[in-house]
Design an enzyme around this catalytic site. Structure first.
Site, short mmCIF file in Angstrom:
data_model
loop_
_atom_site.label_atom_id
_atom_site.label_comp_id
_atom_site.label_asym_id
_atom_site.label_seq_id
_atom_site.Cartn_x
_atom_site.Cartn_y
_atom_site.Cartn_z
N ASP A 35 3.19 3.79 5.31
CA ASP A 35 2.29 2.72 5.77
C ASP A 35 1.73 3.04 7.16
OD1 ASP A 35 0.92 0.35 5.58
OD2 ASP A 35 2.63 -0.93 6.06
N GLY A 38 -4.32 3.12 8.05
CA GLY A 38 -5.51 2.42 8.56
C GLY A 38 -5.43 2.21 10.06
N THR A 81 0.21 -2.29 -6.88
CA THR A 81 -0.62 -3.12 -7.77
C THR A 81 -1.46 -4.11 -6.95
OG1 THR A 81 1.34 -4.53 -8.07
CG2 THR A 81 0.83 -3.01 -9.85
N ASN A 83 -2.87 -3.21 -4.03
CA ASN A 83 -3.87 -2.46 -3.24
C ASN A 83 -5.28 -2.49 -3.86
OD1 ASN A 83 -1.43 -0.03 -2.09
ND2 ASN A 83 -2.27 -1.77 -0.99
N SER A 211 7.03 -5.14 0.19
CA SER A 211 5.71 -5.12 -0.45
C SER A 211 5.78 -4.73 -1.92
CB SER A 211 4.76 -4.19 0.32
OG SER A 211 4.64 -4.59 1.66
C1 IPE Z 1 2.49 -0.96 0.80
O1 IPE Z 1 1.66 -0.98 1.92
C2 IPE Z 1 1.89 -0.12 -0.28
C3 IPE Z 1 1.83 1.31 -0.03
C4 IPE Z 1 2.28 1.93 1.02
C5 IPE Z 1 1.21 2.08 -1.07
P1 IPE Z 1 0.61 -2.14 2.17
O2 IPE Z 1 -0.07 -1.80 3.43
O3 IPE Z 1 -0.24 -2.32 0.97
O4 IPE Z 1 1.55 -3.42 2.31
P2 IPE Z 1 1.30 -4.81 3.01
O5 IPE Z 1 -0.01 -5.33 2.50
O6 IPE Z 1 1.25 -4.57 4.49
O7 IPE Z 1 2.47 -5.65 2.62
C1 IPE Z 2 -0.78 2.96 3.74
O1 IPE Z 2 -1.57 2.73 4.85
C2 IPE Z 2 -1.55 3.57 2.59
C3 IPE Z 2 -1.74 2.66 1.44
C4 IPE Z 2 -1.32 1.44 1.36
C5 IPE Z 2 -2.47 3.21 0.33
P1 IPE Z 2 -2.47 1.43 4.98
O2 IPE Z 2 -3.80 1.71 4.38
O3 IPE Z 2 -1.77 0.25 4.44
O4 IPE Z 2 -2.60 1.32 6.55
P2 IPE Z 2 -2.52 0.00 7.42
O5 IPE Z 2 -1.23 -0.69 7.04
O6 IPE Z 2 -3.71 -0.82 7.09
O7 IPE Z 2 -2.50 0.48 8.83
MG MG Z 3 -0.50 -1.11 5.21
#
Ligand code: IPE
Ligand code: IPE
Ligand code: MG
Length: 255
Positions: A35, A38, A81, A83, A211
């Protein structure tokens, strides 16, 4: 008189001898919620997808290192699921990542005796993603080294509901007696039925939640959280997590 609170000492730096990895106590199954891609990108003034791309390179490094350490199963949460809620452009990019990843990395996986597998609802992925993943699974199926298990379009509640449906229909058809269902029966219908349970769960980026990841399977896993964003994760961060795991006492409800 100050109280002698043992947990305070846990913050103290470990003696030198304890900071080495004990190669006789490597977690067999490590699961990682990768995680923070982003936020890593945002901090650098880059688009979110730049974080996903960088994160893919980290996957390569971590796979090599885990395999070298003798980890038996590495499960990586790549797409949940939930995402699908993200902007289409980001989802499209994430669905292309396995294609790019395997295009550049599959030969090394084959050479390093790694077996690619997935958990999750694969048939809802775009065709090009399925094709890349299926090819990787097929070309590595006879390998005997570490299982590299991607959770792709995976959601634990969905998995549990699917198992329940399957068992209920067997009971309905008279193939199974309801009172013969045990934990083992249930387990044998999960995506992970053929794998040992995760010993260590790592989540990056400072979030401390599951998550919807492996709710059943993580019942007795050790959890380790780090503030590090996934694109900044290194072999050293993995070592840190393993050393921390090795200093835990797993009791499984005993004493
Ligand atoms: C969990 O991360 C899913 C993956 C790493 C693939 P998210 O970024 O989607 O989780 P939340 O939304 O912060 O709970
Ligand atoms: C994890 O990083 C990758 C996926 C969930 C696919 P994020 O995309 O959730 O990154 P943040 O949490 O928004 O920083
Ligand atoms: Mg995330």
């Amino acid at each position: 008189m100050p109280l002698n609170l043992p947990f305070i000492n846990r913050r103290d730096p470990k003696p030198e001898a304890e900071t080495e990895i004990d190669t006789t106590n490597i977690p067999k199954h490590i699961a990682i919620i990768m995680d923070g891609n982003g936020r890593w990108a945002k901090d650098k003034g880059l688009p979110r997808i730049a974080g996903h791309k960088e994160g893919m390179d980290v996957v390569k490094k971590v796979v090599r290192h885990a395999s070298d350490l003798g980890v038996e199963v590495l499960t990586l949460y790549a797409f949940s699921t939930e995402n699908w809620k993200r902007p289409k452009k980001e989802v499209d990019f994430l669905m292309k990542l396995p294609v790019d990843f395997l295009q550049t990395y599959l030969p090394e996986l084959v050479e390093n005796n790694i077996r690619v597998q997935t958990i999750g609802t694969k048939d809802l992925l775009p065709k090009h993603t399925q094709k890349a993943v299926d090819e990787a699974i097929h070309r590595t199926e006879n390998n005997s080294g570490m299982v590299l298990n991607f959770a792709l379009n995976y959601g634990s509640r969905n998995e549990i509901v699917e198992v329940t449906r399957m068992l209920a229909s067997k009971v309905e058809e008279g193939e199974l007696a309801a009172d013969s269902i045990t934990e083992e029966t249930f387990n044998s219908y999960l995506y992970t039925s053929h794998l040992c349970e995760p010993d260590l769960l790592i989540r990056t980026s400072g979030e401390q939640r599951l998550s919807n990841f492996l709710l059943w399977q993580l019942a007795y896993a050790e959890f380790w959280f780090t503030e590090v964003y996934w694109p900044s994760f290194t072999e050293y961060t993995l070592n840190e997590a393993i050393i921390n795991y090795q200093n835990r006492k797993r009791r499984y409800g005993g004493v």
